[in-house]
Design a protein around this motif. Sequence first.
Motif, PDB file in Angstrom:
ATOM      1  N   HIS A 197      27.689  -3.071  -3.127  1.00  0.00           N
ATOM      2  CA  HIS A 197      26.253  -3.104  -2.870  1.00  0.00           C
ATOM      3  C   HIS A 197      25.993  -2.447  -1.522  1.00  0.00           C
ATOM      4  CE1 HIS A 197      26.115  -5.993  -6.149  1.00  0.00           C
ATOM      5  NE2 HIS A 197      27.106  -6.625  -5.540  1.00  0.00           N
ATOM      6  N   LEU A 198      24.919  -1.645  -1.470  1.00  0.00           N
ATOM      7  CA  LEU A 198      24.604  -0.894  -0.263  1.00  0.00           C
ATOM      8  C   LEU A 198      23.138  -1.066   0.109  1.00  0.00           C
ATOM      9  CD1 LEU A 198      26.338   2.402  -1.418  1.00  0.00           C
ATOM     10  CD2 LEU A 198      27.245   0.779   0.252  1.00  0.00           C
ATOM     11  N   LEU A 199      22.884  -1.160   1.402  1.00  0.00           N
ATOM     12  CA  LEU A 199      21.534  -1.122   1.943  1.00  0.00           C
ATOM     13  C   LEU A 199      21.377   0.233   2.602  1.00  0.00           C
ATOM     14  CD1 LEU A 199      18.801  -2.440   2.754  1.00  0.00           C
ATOM     15  CD2 LEU A 199      19.980  -3.234   4.837  1.00  0.00           C
ATOM     16  N   THR A 200      20.311   0.958   2.236  1.00  0.00           N
ATOM     17  CA  THR A 200      20.091   2.296   2.772  1.00  0.00           C
ATOM     18  C   THR A 200      18.670   2.412   3.298  1.00  0.00           C
ATOM     19  OG1 THR A 200      21.584   3.201   1.102  1.00  0.00           O
ATOM     20  CG2 THR A 200      20.182   4.772   2.247  1.00  0.00           C
ATOM     21  N   TYR A 201      18.550   3.030   4.463  1.00  0.00           N
ATOM     22  CA  TYR A 201      17.260   3.399   5.017  1.00  0.00           C
ATOM     23  C   TYR A 201      17.298   4.897   5.281  1.00  0.00           C
ATOM     24  CZ  TYR A 201      13.528   4.222   8.312  1.00  0.00           C
ATOM     25  OH  TYR A 201      12.425   4.740   8.939  1.00  0.00           O
ATOM     26  N   LYS A 202      16.279   5.610   4.792  1.00  0.00           N
ATOM     27  CA  LYS A 202      16.177   7.052   5.022  1.00  0.00           C
ATOM     28  C   LYS A 202      14.883   7.343   5.765  1.00  0.00           C
ATOM     29  CE  LYS A 202      18.823   8.541   0.983  1.00  0.00           C
ATOM     30  NZ  LYS A 202      18.876   9.522  -0.125  1.00  0.00           N
ATOM     31  N   GLU A 203      15.006   8.172   6.802  1.00  0.00           N
ATOM     32  CA  GLU A 203      13.845   8.615   7.565  1.00  0.00           C
ATOM     33  C   GLU A 203      13.199   9.804   6.860  1.00  0.00           C
ATOM     34  OE1 GLU A 203      15.450   9.302  11.505  1.00  0.00           O
ATOM     35  OE2 GLU A 203      15.124   7.189  12.031  1.00  0.00           O
ATOM     36  N   PRO A 204      12.033  10.236   7.326  1.00  0.00           N
ATOM     37  CA  PRO A 204      11.394  11.407   6.705  1.00  0.00           C
ATOM     38  C   PRO A 204      12.298  12.651   6.772  1.00  0.00           C
ATOM     39  CG  PRO A 204       9.841  10.255   8.117  1.00  0.00           C
ATOM     40  CD  PRO A 204      11.194   9.647   8.359  1.00  0.00           C
ATOM     41  N   ALA A 205      12.066  13.548   5.832  1.00  0.00           N
ATOM     42  CA  ALA A 205      12.865  14.774   5.744  1.00  0.00           C
ATOM     43  C   ALA A 205      12.761  15.578   7.039  1.00  0.00           C
ATOM     44  CB  ALA A 205      12.404  15.614   4.560  1.00  0.00           C
ATOM     45  N   VAL A 206      13.898  16.130   7.455  1.00  0.00           N
ATOM     46  CA  VAL A 206      13.930  17.007   8.630  1.00  0.00           C
ATOM     47  C   VAL A 206      13.986  18.470   8.212  1.00  0.00           C
ATOM     48  CG1 VAL A 206      14.927  15.292  10.181  1.00  0.00           C
ATOM     49  CG2 VAL A 206      16.434  16.768   8.838  1.00  0.00           C
ATOM     50  N   ASP A 207      14.079  18.705   6.906  1.00  0.00           N
ATOM     51  CA  ASP A 207      14.079  20.058   6.364  1.00  0.00           C
ATOM     52  C   ASP A 207      13.241  20.028   5.088  1.00  0.00           C
ATOM     53  OD1 ASP A 207      15.428  22.888   6.237  1.00  0.00           O
ATOM     54  OD2 ASP A 207      15.679  22.029   4.230  1.00  0.00           O
ATOM     55  N   ASP A 245       0.813  -1.223   0.000  1.00  0.00           N
ATOM     56  CA  ASP A 245       0.000   0.000   0.000  1.00  0.00           C
ATOM     57  C   ASP A 245       0.852   1.282   0.000  1.00  0.00           C
ATOM     58  OD1 ASP A 245       0.959   0.117   2.607  1.00  0.00           O
ATOM     59  OD2 ASP A 245      -1.008   0.212   3.539  1.00  0.00           O
ATOM     60  N   GLY A 246       2.177   1.141  -0.110  1.00  0.00           N
ATOM     61  CA  GLY A 246       3.049   2.321  -0.204  1.00  0.00           C
ATOM     62  C   GLY A 246       3.223   3.109   1.078  1.00  0.00           C
ATOM     63  N   SER A 247       3.119   2.450   2.222  1.00  0.00           N
ATOM     64  CA  SER A 247       3.169   3.173   3.497  1.00  0.00           C
ATOM     65  C   SER A 247       4.529   3.824   3.778  1.00  0.00           C
ATOM     66  CB  SER A 247       2.762   2.266   4.656  1.00  0.00           C
ATOM     67  OG  SER A 247       3.670   1.197   4.811  1.00  0.00           O
ATOM     68  N   LEU A 248       5.621   3.198   3.336  1.00  0.00           N
ATOM     69  CA  LEU A 248       6.932   3.837   3.540  1.00  0.00           C
ATOM     70  C   LEU A 248       7.012   5.145   2.751  1.00  0.00           C
ATOM     71  CD1 LEU A 248       9.502   0.873   3.379  1.00  0.00           C
ATOM     72  CD2 LEU A 248       8.744   2.133   5.395  1.00  0.00           C
ATOM     73  N   ASP A 249       6.632   5.084   1.485  1.00  0.00           N
ATOM     74  CA  ASP A 249       6.676   6.264   0.626  1.00  0.00           C
ATOM     75  C   ASP A 249       5.798   7.376   1.187  1.00  0.00           C
ATOM     76  OD1 ASP A 249       7.559   7.585  -1.800  1.00  0.00           O
ATOM     77  OD2 ASP A 249       5.531   7.272  -2.573  1.00  0.00           O
ATOM     78  N   ARG A 250       4.570   7.053   1.579  1.00  0.00           N
ATOM     79  CA  ARG A 250       3.658   8.063   2.137  1.00  0.00           C
ATOM     80  C   ARG A 250       4.229   8.717   3.381  1.00  0.00           C
ATOM     81  NH1 ARG A 250       0.073   4.213   1.461  1.00  0.00           N
ATOM     82  NH2 ARG A 250      -0.403   4.014   3.664  1.00  0.00           N
ATOM     83  N   ALA A 251       5.012   7.971   4.161  1.00  0.00           N
ATOM     84  CA  ALA A 251       5.608   8.511   5.386  1.00  0.00           C
ATOM     85  C   ALA A 251       6.931   9.225   5.122  1.00  0.00           C
ATOM     86  CB  ALA A 251       5.814   7.383   6.396  1.00  0.00           C
ATOM     87  N   GLY A 252       7.383   9.250   3.851  1.00  0.00           N
ATOM     88  CA  GLY A 252       8.646   9.915   3.528  1.00  0.00           C
ATOM     89  C   GLY A 252       9.863   9.066   3.833  1.00  0.00           C
ATOM     90  N   ARG A 253       9.663   7.772   4.010  1.00  0.00           N
ATOM     91  CA  ARG A 253      10.760   6.858   4.311  1.00  0.00           C
ATOM     92  C   ARG A 253      11.204   6.143   3.039  1.00  0.00           C
ATOM     93  NH1 ARG A 253      10.855   6.327   9.869  1.00  0.00           N
ATOM     94  NH2 ARG A 253       8.946   6.974  10.906  1.00  0.00           N
ATOM     95  N   GLU A 254      12.450   5.721   3.019  1.00  0.00           N
ATOM     96  CA  GLU A 254      12.985   4.987   1.872  1.00  0.00           C
ATOM     97  C   GLU A 254      13.775   3.788   2.355  1.00  0.00           C
ATOM     98  OE1 GLU A 254      15.210   7.496  -0.883  1.00  0.00           O
ATOM     99  OE2 GLU A 254      14.054   9.228  -0.197  1.00  0.00           O
ATOM    100  N   LEU A 255      13.597   2.669   1.673  1.00  0.00           N
ATOM    101  CA  LEU A 255      14.359   1.446   1.907  1.00  0.00           C
ATOM    102  C   LEU A 255      14.883   1.006   0.553  1.00  0.00           C
ATOM    103  CD1 LEU A 255      15.282  -0.825   3.821  1.00  0.00           C
ATOM    104  CD2 LEU A 255      13.078  -1.960   3.384  1.00  0.00           C
ATOM    105  N   ARG A 256      16.209   0.994   0.412  1.00  0.00           N
ATOM    106  CA  ARG A 256      16.797   0.803  -0.915  1.00  0.00           C
ATOM    107  C   ARG A 256      17.987  -0.140  -0.862  1.00  0.00           C
ATOM    108  NH1 ARG A 256      19.320   6.120  -2.388  1.00  0.00           N
ATOM    109  NH2 ARG A 256      21.072   5.297  -1.212  1.00  0.00           N
ATOM    110  N   VAL A 257      18.101  -0.979  -1.902  1.00  0.00           N
ATOM    111  CA  VAL A 257      19.328  -1.726  -2.174  1.00  0.00           C
ATOM    112  C   VAL A 257      19.905  -1.117  -3.443  1.00  0.00           C
ATOM    113  CG1 VAL A 257      20.343  -3.940  -2.815  1.00  0.00           C
ATOM    114  CG2 VAL A 257      18.582  -3.841  -1.032  1.00  0.00           C
ATOM    115  N   ARG A 258      21.166  -0.709  -3.363  1.00  0.00           N
ATOM    116  CA  ARG A 258      21.843  -0.055  -4.495  1.00  0.00           C
ATOM    117  C   ARG A 258      23.080  -0.857  -4.872  1.00  0.00           C
ATOM    118  NH1 ARG A 258      23.015   6.171  -4.095  1.00  0.00           N
ATOM    119  NH2 ARG A 258      21.058   6.200  -5.278  1.00  0.00           N
TER     120      ARG A 258
END
Length: 186
Positions: free
Chosen positions: A63-73, A40-53
Amino acid sequence: MIEAELKARLADPATVRDALAEFAEPEMATYRDTYYDTADGSLDRAGRELRVRTVETVAGVRHLLTYKEPAVDAGSGSKPEYETTLADPAAVAYIIEALGYPPATMLTKDCENFRFDSGGRSFLATVVRVPELDGTFLEVETQALEEDLAEALDAVRAVLADLGVDEGQLTTELYTEAVRAARADS
């Protein structure tokens, strides 16, 4: 740490590349990103990102695993970021999917990375082309603590000014959203 970053859609990429060459030699890289989310896209709606690059350069592949929290600015979209190197990206992808986060968006970025120090800070400036999107982008980032974010963003703006990138070229457009929109239109 917070990735204090500003992104621009460049009006004159060649001039910016020439200016960046004064700071550092470019490292050519291809980023292959897979973003994961719930159905249902809940991470995207909350401004969060979970990525394998996967990053491919002449030096090799990592290869990198990245988690980003919602924007602080809100003005820059700068987010706290947590990243680690992966030994087995296929195993991590399986784990993420088994936990209920299927792939949501996959995209490729062709990048020229310029790493340099200026004003006591380390910067990464990346000239980016995304095959599905029109234009050339520039990302300039430095690491900051939350209490240092305003100062770090001022330092990023100073680098952009040195490169001839004005405020009118800045964008907070996300590649994931732009790629999804481009795919929906085709």
